[in-house]
Design a protein around this motif. Structure first.
Motif, PDB file in Angstrom:
ATOM      1  N   SER A 194     -11.067  -5.444  -3.414  1.00 39.46           N
ATOM      2  CA  SER A 194     -10.116  -4.400  -3.025  1.00 39.46           C
ATOM      3  C   SER A 194     -10.649  -3.540  -1.894  1.00 39.46           C
ATOM      4  O   SER A 194      -9.873  -3.053  -1.055  1.00 39.46           O
ATOM      5  CB  SER A 194      -9.776  -3.523  -4.234  1.00 39.46           C
ATOM      6  OG  SER A 194      -9.209  -4.298  -5.270  1.00 39.46           O
ATOM      7  N   GLY A 221      -7.353   3.090  -9.760  1.00 41.65           N
ATOM      8  CA  GLY A 221      -6.326   2.699  -8.798  1.00 41.65           C
ATOM      9  C   GLY A 221      -5.953   3.784  -7.820  1.00 41.65           C
ATOM     10  O   GLY A 221      -4.910   3.715  -7.183  1.00 41.65           O
ATOM     11  N   GLN A 278      -2.501   2.616  -7.061  1.00 43.28           N
ATOM     12  CA  GLN A 278      -2.462   1.222  -6.639  1.00 43.28           C
ATOM     13  C   GLN A 278      -3.068   0.376  -7.765  1.00 43.28           C
ATOM     14  O   GLN A 278      -3.304   0.856  -8.862  1.00 43.28           O
ATOM     15  CB  GLN A 278      -3.250   1.043  -5.336  1.00 43.28           C
ATOM     16  CG  GLN A 278      -2.867   2.020  -4.244  1.00 43.28           C
ATOM     17  CD  GLN A 278      -1.480   1.801  -3.690  1.00 43.28           C
ATOM     18  OE1 GLN A 278      -0.972   0.686  -3.685  1.00 43.28           O
ATOM     19  NE2 GLN A 278      -0.843   2.866  -3.226  1.00 43.28           N
ATOM     20  N   ASP A 279      -3.340  -0.882  -7.463  1.00 43.85           N
ATOM     21  CA  ASP A 279      -4.015  -1.720  -8.448  1.00 43.85           C
ATOM     22  C   ASP A 279      -5.419  -1.172  -8.705  1.00 43.85           C
ATOM     23  O   ASP A 279      -6.122  -0.741  -7.780  1.00 43.85           O
ATOM     24  CB  ASP A 279      -4.107  -3.162  -7.942  1.00 43.85           C
ATOM     25  CG  ASP A 279      -2.744  -3.822  -7.851  1.00 43.85           C
ATOM     26  OD1 ASP A 279      -1.833  -3.391  -8.597  1.00 43.85           O
ATOM     27  OD2 ASP A 279      -2.580  -4.741  -7.033  1.00 43.85           O
TER      28      ASP A 279
END
Length: 560
Positions: free
Chosen positions: A216, A295, A304-305
């Protein structure tokens, strides 16, 4: 058109005048009635007594003769409405001016909370802004009381509510239930021949696939892609082959620079990087423990994720490759020596930022977070070392404001934001514990300046519930700036680092300071003396407790 003062200002035409219940009585005389005689001006009476308040209101009838009935009716109602609004405005202005002068404005607490219970179901479909609105207190017009005596009353209220209560430490099984994946990845034992906590992990990926394709940090930030491009090139050279399996060396930091922001952590990081036995994560401030694992990339963008723990461990691969080279050297294999390279991580949010807990942990007790960052770090690394750099919280707050404020920065604007933040903080401590307010996401996002970051002792006491005092080194920026060589020696000794040559030491201690105040911010000058006095009063009880805990009166910041 005729008018009757006994009934109302606007009346019916003359042919219906006899219908008026007050004019049709036996005492009525058309010759004596001023309306029926058609006089131009008649006095306004209320309850049959002539009004003397605000002089005499006169009703002129001569101009109304040319109006039609409907227009006359509308104009009369409009005049009455305007008159009422003027009177109400005068009363309100008088009330506000009098109340502000005496500090008696009857304004309810601007931060009156509802229940603190979190709602995990919001996480699936709602953004952070939606969730913030869900927990947002009722909006109201806050009066900014700027004079010192009035704000001093607010500070006195806050001070009267301060209680330093030891938190209940959660047990290990509770932590496992909250983060089962993390506990499945990080082992409870590390390699014995390495000073830094490392272990070998079987690599089960395809040898032709990109090992960092799903990381990420690489996906969401362009400035980190160069680092990951290099890691991709050298990744396969550092796999360890044993019994037809591939293994990679994984590492966690040996020490953490956990806080505080605008207290010199960047300068300390830059100097420690120059030590031959110290390595850092590929990114200075990953903010994984406090934000990314939940996240949170940027608060304004919502959730977010969640970044998995594997993405965080990838950030230490560069350092792990160097440690692996030492572990596979003849000196370690044949002579039983150990690796002395250690890894650090310098996210300045680690000490204080627990704002995301309310969205993930729903078993809160009276608004206090059931789990804190340090609970999880200690569960994996009970021997971790922690470095804290602090400065006078009054000056820290002003520096923080100058750094993060985007427009209209001024000493006056800072004063207003301090006053508003104090009112919000007071509203919280009136209903909840100090710890609940310090870790409350809604309050912290609502305050225009980050008052809570300077409450050092609240955070330190919570870290001391899980780590021993000798595992935490607390420094002052003022000492670091005046005698850098001394503070760096304290850090080297704390981390048990080897001796340096004079040349190496000079390189570390004589390099220019990092992350100093920007020239455009310096031109704004210092904060207002009144603002400084207000903040001194606010932080005084917290500094007093901090000095008691650390057994050092320098943390009272009396001379700064």
């Amino acid at each position: 058109m005729r008018y009757c003062i006994n009934c109302c200002i606007h009346l019916l035409p003359n042919d219906l005048h006899r219908q008026c219940f007050r004019c049709r009585g036996p005492d009525h005389n058309n010759q004596k009635c001023p309306v029926c005689r058609g006089e131009n001006k008649i006095p306004l009476y209320t309850d049959r007594k002539q009004m003397t308040w605000l002089a005499v209101l006169e009703v002129r009838t001569d101009h109304c003769e040319s109006w039609n009935g409907f227009f006359c009716l509308r104009k009369g109602k409009l005049c009455s409405l305007m008159f009422g609004l003027i009177i109400m405005t005068l009363v309100m202005v008088s009330y506000i001016l009098t109340g502000a002068k005496h500090g008696l404005l009857l304004i309810p607490s601007p931060f009156h909370y509802g229940a603190f219970a979190s709602n995990p179901s919001l996480m699936d479909n709602e953004s952070l802004s939606d969730m913030k609105d869900y927990y947002q207190p009722s909006k109201m017009n806050i009066s900014y009381v700027k004079d010192y005596p009035s704000i001093k009353l607010i500070i006195d209220t806050i001070t009267s509510k301060i209680e330093f209560i030891t938190r209940q430490r959660p047990d290990l099984e509770e932590l496992r239930k909250q983060e089962p994946h993390m506990f499945s990845v990080i082992p409870n034992k590390f390699l014995p021949n390495s000073k830094n906590p490392c272990w070998y992990e079987e690599y089960r990926g395809n040898t032709t696939a990109d090992p960092y394709a799903s990381n990420s940090y690489a996906l969401y930030s362009k400035r980190f892609r160069i680092i990951f491009d290099y890691l991709r090139k050298v990744f396969w050279n550092h796999l360890y082959h044993y019994k037809d399996k591939h293994y990679r060396l994984r590492c966690l930091p040996h020490f953490y620079i956990i806080g505080q922001p605008k207290c010199g952590t960047t300068d300390l990081y830059d100097r420690l990087r120059l030590h031959p036995d110290v390595r850092f994560s590929a990114i200075k401030e990953p903010h994984w423990w406090t934000r990314k694992r939940f996240g949170i990339i940027r608060l304004r963008d919502g959730f977010q994720d969640r970044y998995p723990v594997e993405d965080y461990l990838d950030l230490f691969d560069l350092a792990a490759h160097q440690i692996q080279s030492v572990l596979q050297s003849d000196a370690v294999k044949e002579h039983g020596k150990r690796n002395n390279i250690i890894i650090g991580e310098a996210s300045a949010s680690t000490m204080w930022d627990n704002n995301a807990w309310i969205f993930f942990y729903d078993n809160s007790t009276e608004g206090e977070p059931p789990f804190l960052i340090q609970d999880f770090i200690h569960a994996f690394q009970p021997n971790a070392k922690l470095i804290i750099m602090l400065r006078d919280p009054v000056e820290r707050l002003y520096s923080d404001y100058l750094y993060f404020a985007s427009a209209n920065k001024s000493a006056e604007d800072f004063h207003e934001k301090v006053a508003e933040s104090l009112q919000l903080f007071e509203g919280c401590v009136l209903d909840f514990s100090l710890r609940a307010c310090v870790y409350n996401n809604t309050l912290n996002n609502a305050m225009p300046v980050r008052l809570q970051v300077g409450l050092y002792v609240v955070y330190l006491l919570d870290w001391l519930t899980v780590f021993n005092k000798d595992q935490i080194l607390v420094l002052r920026l003022e000492d670091h700036a005046s005698n850098m060589r001394y503070t760096m020696h304290m850090v080297f000794q704390f981390l048990d680092l080897g001796p340096l040559s004079e040349k190496q030491e000079a390189l570390i201690t004589k390099s220019p300071a990092s992350n100093t105040r920007r020239p455009e911010d310096r031109s704004l000058g210092p904060m207002l003396p009144t603002t400084k006095a207000i903040l001194r009063d606010f932080y005084r009880p917290f500094n007093t407790k901090l000095a008691q805990v650390l057994l050092d009166d320098a943390f009272l910041w009396k001379r700064t």
